[in-house]
Design an enzyme around this catalytic site. Structure first.
Site, PDB file in Angstrom:
ATOM      1  N   GLY A  14      34.152  23.481  46.982  1.00 49.57           N
ATOM      2  CA  GLY A  14      34.510  24.285  45.817  1.00 49.57           C
ATOM      3  C   GLY A  14      33.894  23.765  44.535  1.00 49.57           C
ATOM      4  O   GLY A  14      33.135  22.785  44.535  1.00 49.57           O
ATOM      5  N   ASP A  40      41.640  21.612  58.464  1.00 47.42           N
ATOM      6  CA  ASP A  40      42.453  22.796  58.221  1.00 47.42           C
ATOM      7  C   ASP A  40      43.712  22.354  57.482  1.00 47.42           C
ATOM      8  O   ASP A  40      44.545  21.637  58.036  1.00 47.42           O
ATOM      9  CB  ASP A  40      42.817  23.453  59.555  1.00 47.42           C
ATOM     10  N   TYR A  65      44.732  27.136  48.430  1.00 42.96           N
ATOM     11  CA  TYR A  65      44.651  28.582  48.644  1.00 42.96           C
ATOM     12  C   TYR A  65      44.628  29.204  47.258  1.00 42.96           C
ATOM     13  O   TYR A  65      45.640  29.211  46.561  1.00 42.96           O
ATOM     14  CB  TYR A  65      45.880  29.043  49.431  1.00 42.96           C
ATOM     15  N   THR A  66      43.474  29.703  46.854  1.00 43.90           N
ATOM     16  CA  THR A  66      43.307  30.158  45.468  1.00 43.90           C
ATOM     17  C   THR A  66      43.118  31.661  45.335  1.00 43.90           C
ATOM     18  O   THR A  66      42.848  32.153  44.238  1.00 43.90           O
ATOM     19  CB  THR A  66      42.106  29.450  44.816  1.00 43.90           C
ATOM     20  N   THR A 105      48.058  23.853  38.616  1.00 45.24           N
ATOM     21  CA  THR A 105      47.624  25.028  37.868  1.00 45.24           C
ATOM     22  C   THR A 105      48.589  25.444  36.764  1.00 45.24           C
ATOM     23  O   THR A 105      49.794  25.157  36.841  1.00 45.24           O
ATOM     24  CB  THR A 105      47.461  26.213  38.844  1.00 45.24           C
ATOM     25  N   TYR A 137      51.232  32.526  44.490  1.00 51.52           N
ATOM     26  CA  TYR A 137      50.309  31.414  44.253  1.00 51.52           C
ATOM     27  C   TYR A 137      50.946  30.351  43.365  1.00 51.52           C
ATOM     28  O   TYR A 137      50.965  29.160  43.701  1.00 51.52           O
ATOM     29  CB  TYR A 137      49.016  31.939  43.633  1.00 51.52           C
ATOM     30  N   LYS A 141      52.050  26.516  44.483  1.00 54.02           N
ATOM     31  CA  LYS A 141      51.482  25.329  43.821  1.00 54.02           C
ATOM     32  C   LYS A 141      52.581  24.456  43.224  1.00 54.02           C
ATOM     33  O   LYS A 141      52.487  23.219  43.250  1.00 54.02           O
ATOM     34  CB  LYS A 141      50.481  25.756  42.750  1.00 54.02           C
ATOM     35  N   TRP A 162      41.589  28.150  34.271  1.00 52.06           N
ATOM     36  CA  TRP A 162      40.345  28.849  33.934  1.00 52.06           C
ATOM     37  C   TRP A 162      39.110  27.996  34.267  1.00 52.06           C
ATOM     38  O   TRP A 162      38.230  27.795  33.430  1.00 52.06           O
ATOM     39  CB  TRP A 162      40.344  29.230  32.455  1.00 52.06           C
TER      40      TRP A 162
END
Length: 306
Positions: A14, A40, A65-66, A105, A137, A141, A162
């Site tokens: 990523g 995984d 997982y975004t 996040t 999401y 998180k 961002w």
């Protein structure tokens, strides 16, 4: 301090994982970056085995997982990757007596704090402000944060927002793509935040990780990192195209729209501005302005403007 200075990084493919491999780490440090092909994150047994497989000095848990909108209908997978995986890393790191750095996040907040017009921390979210995620999401998180904070004594949770870079899929890359084809681009103008260079975030995480490894009394807890300065997505797009135009690229008109005109399955925070007070006090990290970070990213993507 452990003899080994291997740093296990998840999410290696990523934006952040790519930049963590480009950081100028101190002598003797080595990043071992893995992605979904190697591990995984739904498999907690495999996570523990991976941490035990080599004498790692620390783990940076950046894989997540975004797919924010998809998570609304893929709840179990989002929680497996974003909450149970950090729980497994926390347990494994505690057993190995090594620090864990967990990336989180702004979506853990409701985003309903009024945006102030001036002042360093005015209208920004502090690390100890009440959380209130609006989406699967964000909730998953937050679950990961709680798992890390309760499962591992030597940890740092670093919330960001961002994230952009010259790699992968992100807002800058999207704007460059749509701006090449359209004379007018419509962008949401009532969500506020601070763009974050993945390279700057990686440098901050490296600073924290090295300190946690070399100093058992290094500060632990939750911290925020983004680049400095506030803007809306629309304002961000306008600055992107202003700088692209200086390089001879397309400069479409950017039209601001309301969030209500661009409905999505998952609700977004209206205010994603993160206070840097905690990370500055604990680690001396002073984020630079987001416009300067954008310039570096566009230099990498397009070459420096004349």
């Amino acid at each position: 301090m452990a003899d080994s200075k291997l740093i296990l990084v998840t999410g290696g493919g990523g934006q952040l994982g790519t930049e963590l491999q480009r950081v100028a780490w101190p002598a003797g440090y080595e990043v071992v970056a893995i992605d979904v092909a190697e591990l995984d994150l739904r498999d907690t047994t495999a996570i523990k085995a991976t941490v035990q497989s080599r004498p790692f000095a620390a783990v940076i848990s950046g894989g997540a997982y975004t797919a924010v909108d998809k998570a609304e209908s893929d709840v179990v997978t989002a929680w497996q990757v974003n909450a149970m995986a950090p729980a497994a890393f926390a347990e494994a790191c505690a057993a190995a007596d090594i620090p864990l750095v967990q990336v989180s996040t702004d979506y853990v907040f409701a985003g309903d704090k009024p945006v102030a017009s001036e002042g360093e921390a005015a209208g920004t979210w502090e690390v100890d402000d009440p959380v209130g995620p609006l989406s699967v999401y964000g909730a998953s998180k937050l679950g990961g944060e709680l798992a890390v904070a309760t499962g591992c004594k030597r940890y740092a949770i670093v919330r960001t927002a961002w994230v952009v870079s010259a790699h992968g899929a992100n807002f800058i890359k999207t704007m460059l793509r749509v701006g090449a084809d359209r004379p007018t681009v419509r962008v949401v103008d009532d969500q506020h935040g601070s763009p974050t260079s993945a390279a700057d975030l990686a440098a901050a995480l490296a600073t924290i990780t090295v300190r946690l490894i070399e100093d058992r009394d290094a500060p632990v807890g939750t911290f925020h990192f983004s680049n400095a300065g506030a803007v809306t997505w629309c304002g961000f797009a306008r600055e992107i195209f202003a700088q692209v135009g200086e390089r001879g690229g397309p400069s479409p008109t950017v039209e601001g729209i309301a969030t209500s005109e661009y409905p999505t399955p998952a609700r977004r925070p209206a205010n994603s501005l993160l206070s840097h007070r905690a990370i500055r006090a604990a680690y001396g990290i002073e984020p630079r302005a987001w416009k300067a970070a954008l310039t570096d990213i566009l230099d990498e993507l397009m070459g420096a403007h004349k």
